[in-house]
Structure formats: structure tokens, C-alpha cells
Scaffold this motif. Structure first.
Motif, PDB file in Angstrom:
ATOM      1  N   SER A   1     -44.513 -35.200  26.697  1.00 31.04           N
ATOM      2  CA  SER A   1     -44.894 -33.985  25.970  1.00 31.04           C
ATOM      3  C   SER A   1     -43.977 -32.820  26.302  1.00 31.04           C
ATOM      4  CB  SER A   1     -46.331 -33.590  26.310  1.00 31.04           C
ATOM      5  OG  SER A   1     -47.230 -34.595  25.943  1.00 31.04           O
ATOM      6  N   GLN A   2     -43.558 -32.744  27.564  1.00 37.00           N
ATOM      7  CA  GLN A   2     -42.663 -31.686  28.034  1.00 37.00           C
ATOM      8  C   GLN A   2     -43.242 -30.300  27.757  1.00 37.00           C
ATOM      9  OE1 GLN A   2     -38.364 -32.890  27.248  1.00 37.00           O
ATOM     10  NE2 GLN A   2     -39.487 -34.259  25.882  1.00 37.00           N
ATOM     11  N   GLY A   3     -44.491 -30.137  28.134  1.00 40.44           N
ATOM     12  CA  GLY A   3     -45.198 -28.890  27.883  1.00 40.44           C
ATOM     13  C   GLY A   3     -45.120 -27.909  29.034  1.00 40.44           C
ATOM     14  N   GLN A   4     -43.947 -27.787  29.632  1.00 40.02           N
ATOM     15  CA  GLN A   4     -43.743 -26.815  30.691  1.00 40.02           C
ATOM     16  C   GLN A   4     -42.717 -25.781  30.241  1.00 40.02           C
ATOM     17  OE1 GLN A   4     -43.033 -30.264  31.651  1.00 40.02           O
ATOM     18  NE2 GLN A   4     -45.219 -30.474  31.964  1.00 40.02           N
ATOM     19  N   GLY A   5     -42.769 -24.637  30.872  1.00 36.74           N
ATOM     20  CA  GLY A   5     -41.755 -23.610  30.699  1.00 36.74           C
ATOM     21  C   GLY A   5     -41.560 -22.948  32.044  1.00 36.74           C
ATOM     22  N   PHE A   6     -40.377 -22.461  32.309  1.00 36.24           N
ATOM     23  CA  PHE A   6     -40.060 -21.861  33.599  1.00 36.24           C
ATOM     24  C   PHE A   6     -39.368 -20.525  33.378  1.00 36.24           C
ATOM     25  CE2 PHE A   6     -39.990 -26.447  33.920  1.00 36.24           C
ATOM     26  CZ  PHE A   6     -40.832 -26.686  34.987  1.00 36.24           C
ATOM     27  N   LEU A   7     -39.890 -19.495  33.993  1.00 34.41           N
ATOM     28  CA  LEU A   7     -39.278 -18.178  33.941  1.00 34.41           C
ATOM     29  C   LEU A   7     -38.608 -17.940  35.290  1.00 34.41           C
ATOM     30  CD1 LEU A   7     -38.854 -15.489  32.420  1.00 34.41           C
ATOM     31  CD2 LEU A   7     -41.060 -14.740  33.371  1.00 34.41           C
ATOM     32  N   VAL A   8     -37.276 -17.813  35.278  1.00 37.03           N
ATOM     33  CA  VAL A   8     -36.500 -17.588  36.497  1.00 37.03           C
ATOM     34  C   VAL A   8     -36.146 -16.107  36.545  1.00 37.03           C
ATOM     35  CG1 VAL A   8     -34.431 -18.225  37.809  1.00 37.03           C
ATOM     36  CG2 VAL A   8     -35.563 -19.937  36.352  1.00 37.03           C
ATOM     37  N   LEU A   9     -36.572 -15.453  37.609  1.00 36.30           N
ATOM     38  CA  LEU A   9     -36.352 -14.013  37.734  1.00 36.30           C
ATOM     39  C   LEU A   9     -35.482 -13.696  38.940  1.00 36.30           C
ATOM     40  CD1 LEU A   9     -39.998 -12.804  37.013  1.00 36.30           C
ATOM     41  CD2 LEU A   9     -38.082 -12.907  35.417  1.00 36.30           C
ATOM     42  N   ARG A  10     -34.480 -12.855  38.695  1.00 36.19           N
ATOM     43  CA  ARG A  10     -33.571 -12.345  39.729  1.00 36.19           C
ATOM     44  C   ARG A  10     -33.261 -10.901  39.373  1.00 36.19           C
ATOM     45  NH1 ARG A  10     -28.844 -16.850  39.962  1.00 36.19           N
ATOM     46  NH2 ARG A  10     -28.745 -16.325  42.143  1.00 36.19           N
ATOM     47  N   GLY A  11     -32.727 -10.171  40.311  1.00 37.77           N
ATOM     48  CA  GLY A  11     -32.264  -8.820  40.020  1.00 37.77           C
ATOM     49  C   GLY A  11     -33.342  -7.901  39.487  1.00 37.77           C
ATOM     50  N   GLU A  12     -32.996  -7.149  38.443  1.00 41.70           N
ATOM     51  CA  GLU A  12     -33.905  -6.152  37.862  1.00 41.70           C
ATOM     52  C   GLU A  12     -35.219  -6.758  37.358  1.00 41.70           C
ATOM     53  OE1 GLU A  12     -35.684  -2.695  36.578  1.00 41.70           O
ATOM     54  OE2 GLU A  12     -34.060  -3.014  38.003  1.00 41.70           O
ATOM     55  N   PRO A  13     -35.196  -7.877  36.625  1.00 39.68           N
ATOM     56  CA  PRO A  13     -36.482  -8.461  36.196  1.00 39.68           C
ATOM     57  C   PRO A  13     -37.387  -8.818  37.390  1.00 39.68           C
ATOM     58  CG  PRO A  13     -34.696  -9.398  34.921  1.00 39.68           C
ATOM     59  CD  PRO A  13     -34.055  -8.604  36.028  1.00 39.68           C
ATOM     60  N   LEU A  14     -36.798  -9.308  38.476  1.00 41.55           N
ATOM     61  CA  LEU A  14     -37.584  -9.639  39.662  1.00 41.55           C
ATOM     62  C   LEU A  14     -38.138  -8.367  40.302  1.00 41.55           C
ATOM     63  CD1 LEU A  14     -38.736 -11.509  41.771  1.00 41.55           C
ATOM     64  CD2 LEU A  14     -36.480 -11.581  42.859  1.00 41.55           C
ATOM     65  N   ARG A  15     -37.350  -7.318  40.348  1.00 42.67           N
ATOM     66  CA  ARG A  15     -37.833  -6.044  40.900  1.00 42.67           C
ATOM     67  C   ARG A  15     -39.049  -5.554  40.109  1.00 42.67           C
ATOM     68  NH1 ARG A  15     -38.158  -1.147  39.898  1.00 42.67           N
ATOM     69  NH2 ARG A  15     -36.857  -1.159  38.050  1.00 42.67           N
ATOM     70  N   ARG A  16     -38.975  -5.673  38.786  1.00 44.28           N
ATOM     71  CA  ARG A  16     -40.125  -5.276  37.951  1.00 44.28           C
ATOM     72  C   ARG A  16     -41.360  -6.093  38.292  1.00 44.28           C
ATOM     73  NH1 ARG A  16     -39.965  -6.092  32.496  1.00 44.28           N
ATOM     74  NH2 ARG A  16     -38.134  -7.426  32.565  1.00 44.28           N
ATOM     75  N   LEU A  17     -41.176  -7.393  38.458  1.00 43.32           N
ATOM     76  CA  LEU A  17     -42.297  -8.274  38.800  1.00 43.32           C
ATOM     77  C   LEU A  17     -42.934  -7.850  40.126  1.00 43.32           C
ATOM     78  CD1 LEU A  17     -43.874 -10.996  38.160  1.00 43.32           C
ATOM     79  CD2 LEU A  17     -42.297 -12.021  39.807  1.00 43.32           C
ATOM     80  N   THR A  18     -42.109  -7.598  41.139  1.00 35.96           N
ATOM     81  CA  THR A  18     -42.654  -7.256  42.458  1.00 35.96           C
ATOM     82  C   THR A  18     -43.402  -5.931  42.436  1.00 35.96           C
ATOM     83  OG1 THR A  18     -40.606  -6.193  43.214  1.00 35.96           O
ATOM     84  CG2 THR A  18     -40.871  -8.554  43.686  1.00 35.96           C
ATOM     85  N   GLU A  19     -43.046  -5.039  41.534  1.00 35.59           N
ATOM     86  CA  GLU A  19     -43.736  -3.755  41.432  1.00 35.59           C
ATOM     87  C   GLU A  19     -45.021  -3.851  40.604  1.00 35.59           C
ATOM     88  OE1 GLU A  19     -40.797  -1.093  39.855  1.00 35.59           O
ATOM     89  OE2 GLU A  19     -39.731  -0.973  41.775  1.00 35.59           O
ATOM     90  N   MET A  20     -45.099  -4.866  39.746  1.00 38.85           N
ATOM     91  CA  MET A  20     -46.241  -4.980  38.833  1.00 38.85           C
ATOM     92  C   MET A  20     -47.482  -5.582  39.466  1.00 38.85           C
ATOM     93  SD  MET A  20     -44.391  -6.378  35.366  1.00 38.85           S
ATOM     94  CE  MET A  20     -45.934  -6.692  34.558  1.00 38.85           C
TER      95      MET A  20
END
Length: 196
Positions: free
Chosen positions: A42-61
Motif C-alpha cells: 500500500s505504501q501509505g506512509q509519508g515522511f517530513l524531514v525538517l532541518r534549519g528554519e523549518p525545524l526551528r519553527r517546529l521546536t518553537e511551536m
């Protein structure tokens, strides 16, 4: 590294150095992740890889269940499962479940199980790359905000997050459960031929 070494060395690393993770290592980690098993392919997975600015946003959220020290990791992978992909796949003629809405035919949620197996491949490949990683959960109430912030379709559910980087600690992380509990005896967990 030998496979047995990878298995034995895998542990949850919660403290990371500021050394960057190479693009080549992240590519190998993610290429292995997509090789995990998948019911009906089925391959029903997705992966979001975060580095740099997108990762900084995640850590603040969000509050991090992985602990504040895990926020220092230079890479975070968020594995997502997509139940609808599995339901659609199993409604196809070669699977013979003709109704798309037959979720009750699944004895367990294979979309989450398969994504969990892919997550283990990420953790093991990180070890093989000489890196550390920690898998931690997320607060379900934050999922809509997470999806909106990073453009993730509503059909994808995050099963957790994986922080990846170079370990800044030796041995088991301070406060980790293995410091308070012993691994169960092999014969207590593995049963041959019959449970008792």
C-alpha cells in the motif's frame, strides 16, 4: 557496521552535539525508511524531514515529549501513516475487499504498524551512520496545527517524531527508563511452541 552491532547499539539518544548531519546520511536513512514492509504494498506512509528554519519553527511551536535537550538535534523526521491509502488499496480487485469503508476488517491498524516499522529502520540506519536518534510521541491536539504549518494533508497522521544527530552523551540518557528498569529475561518474553 554489522547488523547485530546495529541492533545491540540502538538506544534512544536524547542529547545531541552541534555537529551537522551530512546530506548523504539523511538520504541513506530515508531511503532505508521507504524500504519497510507495507501491507498489500500500500505504501501509505509519508515522511517530513525538517532541518534549519523549518525545524526551528517546529521546536518553537510544540512541547516536545522527547525533552528539551532533544530540541538540539539538527534533524527531525516526522513519520506519518495514511489509513485511507490502505483502505483504497484493499478495495482493489486483487485484494477482494470491494468496499472502501471496510476498516473493521482490519484486525489491527496496519497503516500505523507499517509506519512504526519504517520508523525502526530510521532508528537503525541512524546507528549504522554513527548517529544517535530518539523516537517520541506527540500531542494529538497539536496535529491540526502541525499539518497546517507544514502543508501536510489531513489524511496523514503523525505517529511520533524522530530527532537525529550526533550523540553528545555516553551510554544511556540521564533519566531514561533503562536506568530504572532491567530488560526482561529472554525466556520471559520469548515462548517456544506454547506460551507456558
Amino acid at each position: 557496521m554489522e547488523f547485530q552491532d546495529v541492533v545491540r547499539r540502538r538506544r534512544m539518544v536524547r542529547k545531541f552535539s552541534d555537529e551537522p548531519v551530512s546530506d548523504e546520511s539523511i538520504q541513506r536513512i530515508m531511503r532505508n525508511a521507504v524500504r519497510g514492509p507495507s501491507a498489500g504494498f500500500s505504501q501509505g506512509q509519508g515522511f517530513l524531514v525538517l532541518r534549519g528554519e523549518p525545524l526551528r519553527r517546529l521546536t518553537e511551536m510544540f512541547e516536545w515529549w522527547g525533552g528539551e535537550e532533544a530540541k538540539t538535534a539538527p534533524v527531525v523526521v516526522i513519520p506519518f501513516s495514511a489509513k485511507t491509502v490502505y483502505l483504497e488499496r484493499y478495495s482493489q480487485s486483487d485484494k477482494a475487499w470491494t468496499s472502501l469503508g471496510e476498516e473493521d476488517r482490519w484486525p489491527v491498524p496496519y497503516w500505523d504498524i507499517d509506519t512504526g516499522m519504517a520508523s525502526l529502520l530510521i532508528l537503525q540506519t541512524a546507528v549504522d551512520e554513527g548517529l544517535g536518534a530518539v523516537f517520541f510521541g506527540t500531542d494529538k491536539e497539536t496535529w491540526p496545527e502541525l499539518r497546517a504549518a507544514f502543508g501536510v494533508p489531513d489524511t496523514y497522521t503523525p505517529i511520533g517524531m524522530i530527532a537525529i544527530g550526533h550523540s553528545a552523551e555516553e551510554g544511556v540518557s540521564e533519566g531514561a527508563s533503562p536506568l530504572r528498569r532491567k530488560r526482561k529475561a529472554f525466556d520471559e518474553v520469548v515462548h517456544w511452541g506454547q506460551w507456558q
